[in-house]
Write a protein that holds these residues in place. Structure first.
Motif, PDB file in Angstrom:
ATOM      1  N   SER A 175       0.827  -1.207   0.000  1.00 30.40           N
ATOM      2  CA  SER A 175       0.000   0.000   0.000  1.00 30.40           C
ATOM      3  C   SER A 175       0.861   1.258   0.000  1.00 30.40           C
ATOM      4  N   LEU A 176       1.894   1.262   0.835  1.00 26.09           N
ATOM      5  CA  LEU A 176       2.780   2.425   0.906  1.00 26.09           C
ATOM      6  C   LEU A 176       3.522   2.620  -0.413  1.00 26.09           C
ATOM      7  N   ALA A 177       3.988   1.526  -1.022  1.00 20.10           N
ATOM      8  CA  ALA A 177       4.689   1.617  -2.304  1.00 20.10           C
ATOM      9  C   ALA A 177       3.774   2.208  -3.379  1.00 20.10           C
ATOM     10  N   ALA A 178       2.490   1.817  -3.375  1.00 19.95           N
ATOM     11  CA  ALA A 178       1.546   2.331  -4.367  1.00 19.95           C
ATOM     12  C   ALA A 178       1.353   3.837  -4.217  1.00 19.95           C
ATOM     13  N   ILE A 179       1.238   4.310  -2.992  1.00 14.38           N
ATOM     14  CA  ILE A 179       1.059   5.737  -2.740  1.00 14.38           C
ATOM     15  C   ILE A 179       2.299   6.531  -3.167  1.00 14.38           C
ATOM     16  N   LEU A 180       3.481   6.055  -2.766  1.00 16.09           N
ATOM     17  CA  LEU A 180       4.703   6.784  -3.078  1.00 16.09           C
ATOM     18  C   LEU A 180       5.025   6.741  -4.566  1.00 16.09           C
ATOM     19  N   GLN A 181       4.706   5.637  -5.225  1.00 20.96           N
ATOM     20  CA  GLN A 181       4.911   5.568  -6.680  1.00 20.96           C
ATOM     21  C   GLN A 181       4.022   6.578  -7.397  1.00 20.96           C
ATOM     22  N   HIS A 182       2.794   6.733  -6.920  1.00 19.50           N
ATOM     23  CA  HIS A 182       1.887   7.724  -7.511  1.00 19.50           C
ATOM     24  C   HIS A 182       2.440   9.133  -7.322  1.00 19.50           C
ATOM     25  N   TYR A 183       2.919   9.424  -6.141  1.00 20.11           N
ATOM     26  CA  TYR A 183       3.413  10.768  -5.829  1.00 20.11           C
ATOM     27  C   TYR A 183       4.762  11.040  -6.465  1.00 20.11           C
ATOM     28  N   GLN A 184       5.553   9.980  -6.701  1.00 22.80           N
ATOM     29  CA  GLN A 184       6.909  10.113  -7.223  1.00 22.80           C
ATOM     30  C   GLN A 184       6.942  10.742  -8.610  1.00 22.80           C
ATOM     31  N   ALA A 185       5.890  10.528  -9.395  1.00 22.04           N
ATOM     32  CA  ALA A 185       5.865  11.048 -10.768  1.00 22.04           C
ATOM     33  C   ALA A 185       6.029  12.562 -10.808  1.00 22.04           C
ATOM     34  N   ALA A 186       5.439  13.265  -9.839  1.00 20.52           N
ATOM     35  CA  ALA A 186       5.505  14.726  -9.820  1.00 20.52           C
ATOM     36  C   ALA A 186       6.510  15.265  -8.811  1.00 20.52           C
ATOM     37  N   HIS A 187       6.824  14.488  -7.790  1.00 22.60           N
ATOM     38  CA  HIS A 187       7.680  14.976  -6.699  1.00 22.60           C
ATOM     39  C   HIS A 187       8.718  13.926  -6.328  1.00 22.60           C
ATOM     40  N   GLY A 188       9.544  13.561  -7.315  1.00 25.54           N
ATOM     41  CA  GLY A 188      10.554  12.536  -7.085  1.00 25.54           C
ATOM     42  C   GLY A 188      11.572  12.922  -6.034  1.00 25.54           C
ATOM     43  N   GLY A 189      11.978  14.181  -6.000  1.00 24.89           N
ATOM     44  CA  GLY A 189      12.964  14.636  -5.023  1.00 24.89           C
ATOM     45  C   GLY A 189      12.457  14.521  -3.598  1.00 24.89           C
ATOM     46  N   TYR A 190      11.189  14.845  -3.409  1.00 31.29           N
ATOM     47  CA  TYR A 190      10.602  14.740  -2.068  1.00 31.29           C
ATOM     48  C   TYR A 190      10.549  13.284  -1.611  1.00 31.29           C
ATOM     49  N   VAL A 191      10.127  12.397  -2.501  1.00 31.15           N
ATOM     50  CA  VAL A 191      10.037  10.976  -2.155  1.00 31.15           C
ATOM     51  C   VAL A 191      11.416  10.431  -1.799  1.00 31.15           C
ATOM     52  N   LEU A 192      12.443  10.837  -2.554  1.00 31.17           N
ATOM     53  CA  LEU A 192      13.807  10.398  -2.255  1.00 31.17           C
ATOM     54  C   LEU A 192      14.259  10.911  -0.890  1.00 31.17           C
ATOM     55  N   LEU A 193      13.982  12.187  -0.588  1.00 33.46           N
ATOM     56  CA  LEU A 193      14.352  12.752   0.710  1.00 33.46           C
ATOM     57  C   LEU A 193      13.620  12.059   1.846  1.00 33.46           C
ATOM     58  N   LEU A 194      12.334  11.788   1.657  1.00 30.85           N
ATOM     59  CA  LEU A 194      11.543  11.104   2.679  1.00 30.85           C
ATOM     60  C   LEU A 194      12.084   9.705   2.926  1.00 30.85           C
ATOM     61  N   PHE A 195      12.399   8.990   1.838  1.00 30.20           N
ATOM     62  CA  PHE A 195      12.930   7.628   1.986  1.00 30.20           C
ATOM     63  C   PHE A 195      14.269   7.642   2.714  1.00 30.20           C
ATOM     64  N   CYS A 196      15.186   8.527   2.311  1.00 30.33           N
ATOM     65  CA  CYS A 196      16.506   8.600   2.946  1.00 30.33           C
ATOM     66  C   CYS A 196      16.390   8.941   4.431  1.00 30.33           C
ATOM     67  N   SER A 197      15.509   9.883   4.753  1.00 34.80           N
ATOM     68  CA  SER A 197      15.319  10.274   6.159  1.00 34.80           C
ATOM     69  C   SER A 197      14.779   9.116   6.980  1.00 34.80           C
ATOM     70  N   ALA A 198      13.800   8.397   6.429  1.00 31.90           N
ATOM     71  CA  ALA A 198      13.214   7.262   7.139  1.00 31.90           C
ATOM     72  C   ALA A 198      14.238   6.149   7.323  1.00 31.90           C
ATOM     73  N   TYR A 199      15.034   5.905   6.300  1.00 34.32           N
ATOM     74  CA  TYR A 199      16.025   4.825   6.376  1.00 34.32           C
ATOM     75  C   TYR A 199      17.095   5.142   7.422  1.00 34.32           C
ATOM     76  N   LEU A 200      17.603   6.368   7.394  1.00 30.02           N
ATOM     77  CA  LEU A 200      18.617   6.758   8.370  1.00 30.02           C
ATOM     78  C   LEU A 200      18.060   6.746   9.787  1.00 30.02           C
ATOM     79  N   TYR A 201      16.793   7.112   9.930  1.00 35.13           N
ATOM     80  CA  TYR A 201      16.140   7.099  11.239  1.00 35.13           C
ATOM     81  C   TYR A 201      16.133   5.680  11.816  1.00 35.13           C
ATOM     82  N   LYS A 202      15.732   4.723  10.986  1.00 37.00           N
ATOM     83  CA  LYS A 202      15.679   3.334  11.442  1.00 37.00           C
ATOM     84  C   LYS A 202      17.063   2.811  11.810  1.00 37.00           C
TER      85      LYS A 202
END
Length: 265
Positions: free
Chosen positions: A66-93
């Motif tokens: 479900s999360l992948a589907a949402i982010l893939q939809h949003y990635q088309a217009a805001h790829g930089g934001y999705v990349l920043l969100l992913f990197c932040s979440a990964y480093l947090y974990k």
């Protein structure tokens, strides 16, 4: 050593940043989709968009899809934001030794593809683990010793035995499928593992594990269970790679001892 509450301050700041980032995208589309208010497309790569999906760390395959589907939809217009969100979440974990990196590794494959995901995830793994190392060194040095005295003693002995080939030993423990990586991150400063060797051992040692997860993410819609990823054959391959990493260390140790005997004689 700084007081332990300093680690709590770092955790609070990182949590606030991640919360703000996940709830303040460039426009309201992602928030609307996540709350179920809008649903722009009925499907995304054959996966129906859910009526309601919380923007949180996935804990099972359904939440991940479900999360992948949402982010893939949003990635088309805001790829930089999705990349920043992913990197932040990964480093947090990774920084705070939170379990569940397998889900983010798979998510990387689904979002970014093989060739971007592999170097990205390997680098994030190494940076996040090093942050965990530094937090343990600065705030939790004595607490790690007090909480895990037996495990620290065993690891200390193993590191002493392999001091001549420490880097290869560190690669071995990273590649070995049953190794608790979170504990290695916390214990390494206590064991006086040099930070550069620590960083490189994570960067290289977790590459096979990351590769398997990312390959899975590239075919996420076909996966039926997370358990199917790490089957017996996969674990055997990781174990064989771990043993292979010990061989250079054994050779170095053997010939170094021979050279020392020659010098003494």
């Amino acid at each position: 050593m700084a007081p332990i509450w300093g680690a709590g301050v770092v955790f609070a700041i990182a949590t606030c940043w991640l919360y703000w980032l996940s709830t303040n995208p460039p426009n309201s589309d992602l928030v609307s989709i996540a709350s179920g208010e809008t649903k722009p497309d009925p499907t995304m790569n054959g996966t129906p968009l859910p009526n309601r999906t919380e923007m949180s760390f996935p804990t099972n395959l359904e939440e991940l899809t479900s999360l992948a589907a949402i982010l893939q939809h949003y990635q088309a217009a805001h790829g930089g934001y999705v990349l920043l969100l992913f990197c932040s979440a990964y480093l947090y974990k990774q920084t705070f030794a939170i379990p569940g990196s397998v889900f983010l590794n798979i998510l990387a494959g689904a979002l970014f593809g093989m060739w971007l995901s592999l170097p990205l995830v390997c680098l994030l793994s190494a940076i996040g683990a090093t942050f965990c190392y530094l937090i343990s060194y600065n705030f939790g040095y004595s607490y790690v010793q007090q909480c895990f005295p037996d495990k620290i003693k065993i690891l200390q002995q193993k590191i002493h035995e392999n001091s001549d080939s420490l880097f290869f030993f560190l690669l071995f423990v990273r590649l070995f499928p049953m190794t608790p990586n979170w504990f290695l991150n916390l214990a390494s400063p206590v064991l006086d593992v040099p930070v550069l060797q620590f960083f490189l051992s994570v960067l290289i040692g977790l590459l096979p594990y990351n590769l398997i997860c990312i390959q899975t993410g590239c075919i996420l819609s076909q996966i039926k269970s997370i358990d199917s990823i790490f089957n017996t054959w996969t674990l055997c391959k990781l174990g064989a790679a771990a043993v292979a990493m010990l061989l250079p260390g054994v050779i170095v140790k053997k010939y170094r001892h021979k050279l020392e005997k020659i010098k003494l004689s």
